[in-house]
Write an enzyme that holds these catalytic residues in place. Structure first.
Site, PDB file in Angstrom:
ATOM      1  N   LYS A   6      45.404  37.243  42.007  1.00  0.00           N
ATOM      2  CA  LYS A   6      44.647  37.248  43.273  1.00  0.00           C
ATOM      3  C   LYS A   6      45.534  36.672  44.390  1.00  0.00           C
ATOM      4  O   LYS A   6      46.745  36.888  44.368  1.00  0.00           O
ATOM      5  CB  LYS A   6      43.338  36.478  43.110  1.00  0.00           C
ATOM      6  N   SER A  24      36.076  36.114  33.262  1.00  0.00           N
ATOM      7  CA  SER A  24      36.059  34.787  32.643  1.00  0.00           C
ATOM      8  C   SER A  24      36.569  34.793  31.203  1.00  0.00           C
ATOM      9  O   SER A  24      36.064  34.060  30.351  1.00  0.00           O
ATOM     10  CB  SER A  24      34.654  34.165  32.716  1.00  0.00           C
ATOM     11  N   ASN A  77      45.784  38.789  36.779  1.00  0.00           N
ATOM     12  CA  ASN A  77      45.548  39.103  38.193  1.00  0.00           C
ATOM     13  C   ASN A  77      45.599  37.779  38.947  1.00  0.00           C
ATOM     14  O   ASN A  77      44.666  36.983  38.861  1.00  0.00           O
ATOM     15  CB  ASN A  77      44.174  39.772  38.357  1.00  0.00           C
ATOM     16  N   GLY A 127      41.861  36.646  35.389  1.00  0.00           N
ATOM     17  CA  GLY A 127      42.022  36.026  36.701  1.00  0.00           C
ATOM     18  C   GLY A 127      42.410  34.567  36.559  1.00  0.00           C
ATOM     19  O   GLY A 127      43.580  34.226  36.386  1.00  0.00           O
ATOM     20  N   GLU A 162      36.649  42.671  44.010  1.00  0.00           N
ATOM     21  CA  GLU A 162      36.792  41.915  45.268  1.00  0.00           C
ATOM     22  C   GLU A 162      37.214  42.841  46.412  1.00  0.00           C
ATOM     23  O   GLU A 162      36.810  42.636  47.559  1.00  0.00           O
ATOM     24  CB  GLU A 162      37.785  40.756  45.063  1.00  0.00           C
ATOM     25  N   HIS A 198      39.574  46.801  42.351  1.00  0.00           N
ATOM     26  CA  HIS A 198      39.060  45.506  41.879  1.00  0.00           C
ATOM     27  C   HIS A 198      37.774  45.197  42.644  1.00  0.00           C
ATOM     28  O   HIS A 198      37.651  45.530  43.824  1.00  0.00           O
ATOM     29  CB  HIS A 198      40.107  44.402  42.108  1.00  0.00           C
TER      30      HIS A 198
HETATM   31  C1  PEP Z   1      39.639  39.182  37.742  1.00  0.00           C
HETATM   32  O1  PEP Z   1      39.798  38.738  38.873  1.00  0.00           O
HETATM   33  O2  PEP Z   1      39.993  40.332  37.496  1.00  0.00           O
HETATM   34  C2  PEP Z   1      39.031  38.326  36.726  1.00  0.00           C
HETATM   35  C3  PEP Z   1      38.705  38.839  35.573  1.00  0.00           C
HETATM   36  O3  PEP Z   1      38.849  37.004  37.069  1.00  0.00           O
HETATM   37  P1  PEP Z   1      38.394  35.821  36.081  1.00  0.00           P
HETATM   38  O4  PEP Z   1      39.172  35.954  34.809  1.00  0.00           O
HETATM   39  O5  PEP Z   1      38.728  34.569  36.827  1.00  0.00           O
HETATM   40  O6  PEP Z   1      36.925  35.979  35.857  1.00  0.00           O
END
Ligand code: PEP
Length: 248
Positions: free
Chosen positions: A11, A211, A9, A232, A96, A94
């Site tokens: 973003k 993460s 993703n 992400g 966000e 998502h």
């Molecule tokens: C995400 O945005 O879906 C995500 C999992 O971000 P990150 O891996 O940076 O935590």
């Protein structure tokens, strides 16, 4: 046996030059890792993905879709438009978008239904906040998020979903859920699916997101109900993204 799936993703990151470098790095580093992979990119870059990824094993998709088919909806992008650029996947709900754009469970469910109707594979994101986890509400929250989607689609469409369990407290924070916490949530989600359609539930891929990085991916992916990752930050560097795919 469910084939593992790793989706990046992006973003709101990237530009044409950095995208080309990232995509070509991923394509060049992909061996026969035995996992499917895809990138969900900002809508303006779908055409670039189509041009640069067609004929490779990497699929692409978007991060959101409108519930409307077309017309006076300034700023929205329809499912047909995503299709027009060869998208396979679209993220729905998502965290966000739920947080910053106030997307309700019902709106996410509508988006999921629209994506399915257009032949896209919706990646339905669910997950609890830290406050909800600490208040012991995790199960209730993620089941309600999923339930809204299940009420908006036909039982036979369950097989066409991908789910992503993304605890909000783990997204972009560097705090990963332990494999056991993630597995417990994934098992619960699969049980919710099974109440609606047992056979389809067994085949639905449930990705973990929050993460994930090459160092923690292996242990997470080894859990019986974790079928891949939604990535992400680590999806923005080809070596990290490939490292996660390799961990599968
Ligand atoms: C995400 O945005 O879906 C995500 C999992 O971000 P990150 O891996 O940076 O935590």
């Amino acid at each position: 046996m469910r084939q593992k799936l790793v989706i990046g993703n992006w973003k709101m990151n990237g530009n044409r030059a950095s995208n080309t470098a990232l995509l070509s790095g991923i394509v060049a580093g992909l061996n026969d890792f035995g996992a499917d992979c895809a990138v969900c990119v900002p809508a303006p870059y779908l055409a670039q993905c189509q041009a640069e990824l067609a004929g490779t094993p990497v699929r692409w998709g978007a991060q959101d879709v409108s519930i409307h088919a077309g017309g006076a909806y300034t700023g929205e992008v329809s499912a047909a438009m995503l299709q027009d650029f060869g998208s396979t996947y679209v993220l729905c709900g998502h965290s966000e978008r739920r947080a910053y754009h106030h997307e309700s469970n019902e709106l996410v469910a509508q988006k999921t239904a629209v994506a399915l109707a257009a032949g896209l594979t919706p990646v339905v994101c669910v997950g609890e906040s830290l406050e909800q986890r600490e208040a012991g509400q995790t199960e209730q929250v993620i089941c309600a998020q999923l339930q809204a989607v299940l009420e908006a689609i036909a039982p036979q469409q369950i097989a066409d979903l991908v789910l992503a369990y993304e605890p909000v407290w783990a997204i972009g924070t560097g705090k990963t859920a332990t494999p056991q916490i993630a597995q417990d949530a994934h098992r619960l989600l699969r049980a919710c699916l099974a109440q609606r359609h047992a056979e389809a539930a067994a085949g639905v891929k449930i990705l973990y997101g929050g993460s994930m990085k090459p160092e923690n991916a292996k242990e997470l992916m080894a859990q019986p109900d974790i079928d891949g990752g939604l990535i992400g930050g680590a999806a923005l560097k080809s070596s990290d993204f490939l490292g996660i795919i390799q961990a599968v």
